[in-house]
Motif scaffolding. Structure first.
Motif, short mmCIF file in Angstrom:
data_model
loop_
_atom_site.label_atom_id
_atom_site.label_comp_id
_atom_site.label_asym_id
_atom_site.label_seq_id
_atom_site.Cartn_x
_atom_site.Cartn_y
_atom_site.Cartn_z
N TYR A 111 -9.10 6.57 -7.02
CA TYR A 111 -10.54 6.43 -6.77
C TYR A 111 -11.09 7.70 -6.12
CZ TYR A 111 -14.87 4.54 -4.75
OH TYR A 111 -16.17 4.31 -4.40
N VAL A 152 -6.51 2.23 -6.35
CA VAL A 152 -7.24 2.84 -5.24
C VAL A 152 -6.88 4.31 -5.10
CG1 VAL A 152 -7.55 2.79 -2.73
CG2 VAL A 152 -7.49 0.65 -4.03
N ARG A 158 -14.28 -3.38 -4.11
CA ARG A 158 -15.49 -2.70 -4.57
C ARG A 158 -15.34 -2.15 -5.98
NH1 ARG A 158 -19.18 -0.98 -0.63
NH2 ARG A 158 -20.36 -0.18 -2.42
N LEU A 159 -14.11 -1.87 -6.37
CA LEU A 159 -13.85 -1.38 -7.73
C LEU A 159 -13.83 -2.52 -8.75
CD1 LEU A 159 -11.03 1.24 -7.03
CD2 LEU A 159 -13.38 1.71 -7.73
N ARG A 169 -10.32 -3.19 0.57
CA ARG A 169 -11.77 -3.25 0.45
C ARG A 169 -12.25 -2.37 -0.70
NH1 ARG A 169 -13.99 -3.07 6.75
NH2 ARG A 169 -13.56 -5.28 7.22
N VAL A 170 -11.65 -1.19 -0.82
CA VAL A 170 -11.99 -0.32 -1.94
C VAL A 170 -11.64 -0.99 -3.26
CG1 VAL A 170 -11.46 1.87 -3.09
CG2 VAL A 170 -11.79 1.82 -0.61
N GLN A 196 -8.65 -1.19 4.52
CA GLN A 196 -9.66 -0.36 3.86
C GLN A 196 -9.32 -0.15 2.38
OE1 GLN A 196 -12.30 -0.08 5.82
NE2 GLN A 196 -10.89 -1.07 7.24
N SER A 197 -8.02 -0.01 2.08
CA SER A 197 -7.61 0.15 0.67
C SER A 197 -7.96 -1.09 -0.14
CB SER A 197 -6.11 0.42 0.60
OG SER A 197 -5.79 1.69 1.13
N TYR A 229 -13.31 9.14 -3.66
CA TYR A 229 -14.09 8.70 -2.50
C TYR A 229 -15.38 9.48 -2.35
CZ TYR A 229 -10.12 5.90 -0.95
OH TYR A 229 -9.12 4.97 -0.87
N THR A 237 0.83 -1.20 0.00
CA THR A 237 0.00 0.00 0.00
C THR A 237 0.87 1.26 0.00
OG1 THR A 237 -1.70 -1.20 1.24
CG2 THR A 237 -1.87 1.19 1.20
#
Length: 291
Positions: free
Chosen positions: A287, A284, A270-271, A266-267, A263-264, A289, A183
């Motif tokens: 993205y 990410v 979702r993407l 998870r994003v 959380q990254s 937010y 990350t």
């Protein structure tokens, strides 16, 4: 020792190939037989169920996706624990929770008397192919010594970390370091790009400095060249980070950096990037937010 191997995914296939190359007789099982065809041609033998494998193999190795898959393979209707056969040791290379590991190990011992070694691995598909994996083990030292020669077929380091479950705890420590580092690398590359610097040169520029690492050298090319080959998926890393969060909650361990990395991922899921390589965590950073 006749070996059984359950789970023929990205990691399982090269591990089986190296066992065959080392001269072992290997019986294989997978939920979908099509993944086994090339290994059968290479000399492996097929078992219709894990139970059939337990009847003829002294040690059975697992490399499946999650705790439910491990449970089904070991304790399910046609699982390893349903027969009294040759099985003496289960070696689980899957990455699952320590609690689930200890619970299933106890049930296995109660049902058929076999011992459990949790033996998650680090090093990725490349490490499995080259025989350079690092294996972290929980269980009895005597049982580890019985299977250590087989593990040597695809590893360069095998470390006993403690009782059953300790291997999984160690793997979660590994994944915490890997996920947070990836990350950070992704954010650094975005910072370079957003400020007119060629991000693909970051690994060269930082090589030998304090920011250098194996992950930096491996992932800067994967993040900047957009290689579509999947070596480890976003969803696999997210699964492990979810397990890290579960363990940290149970032990009251503060892990704010790991939580942010979770959380990254998870994003990224979702993407729609869940099945793509973890290198796509770079998406990410672009993205919005607010949307």
């Amino acid at each position: 020792m006749k070996i059984g191997f359950c789970g023929l995914g990205r990691m399982g296939q090269p591990m089986v190939r190296r066992l065959l190359g080392a001269g072992y007789q290997v019986s294989i099982w997978n939920r979908s037989k099509d993944k086994a065809l090339a290994l059968l041609e290479a000399g492996a033998s097929w078992c219709d169920t894990p139970a059939q494998m337990a009847q003829q193999c002294e040690a059975v190795f697992l490399c499946v996706f999650d705790a439910q898959a491990v449970h089904d393979t070991v304790l399910g209707e046609q699982g390893l624990a349903t027969v009294q056969g040759a099985l003496q040791i289960v070696v689980d290379h899957s990455s699952i929770s320590p609690r689930a590991t200890r619970e299933m190990a106890a049930q296995l011992q109660q049902r058929c008397g076999a011992d459990w070694l949790d033996a998650p691995v680090s090093g990725g598909v490349g490490g499995a192919e080259q025989g350079t994996l690092a294996i972290m083990v929980g269980g009895q030292a005597a049982q580890l010594e019985r299977v250590r020669p087989a593990l040597a077929a695809y590893s360069q380091r095998v470390t006993l970390m403690g009782a059953v479950g300790a291997g999984q705890v160690t793997k979660l420590c590994n994944q915490t370091i890997v996920a947070t580092t990836l990350t950070a690398i992704a954010e650094a590359l975005s910072l370079a790009n957003d400020n007119g610097v060629d991000a693909s040169k970051i690994s060269e520029a930082l090589g030998g400095g304090w920011a250098d690492s194996v992950l930096l050298q491996l992932f800067v090319p994967r993040m900047t060249q957009r290689d579509n080959q999947v070596k480890a998926s976003v969803d696999t890393m997210l699964k492990d980070l979810n397990t890290v969060a579960e363990l940290a909650s149970a032990s009251h361990t503060s892990m704010p950096v790991a939580h942010a990395a979770q959380q990254s991922y998870r994003v990224a899921h979702r993407l729609g990037l869940g099945e793509q390589d973890v290198a796509r965590i770079t998406h990410v950073n672009s993205y919005n937010y607010g949307e």
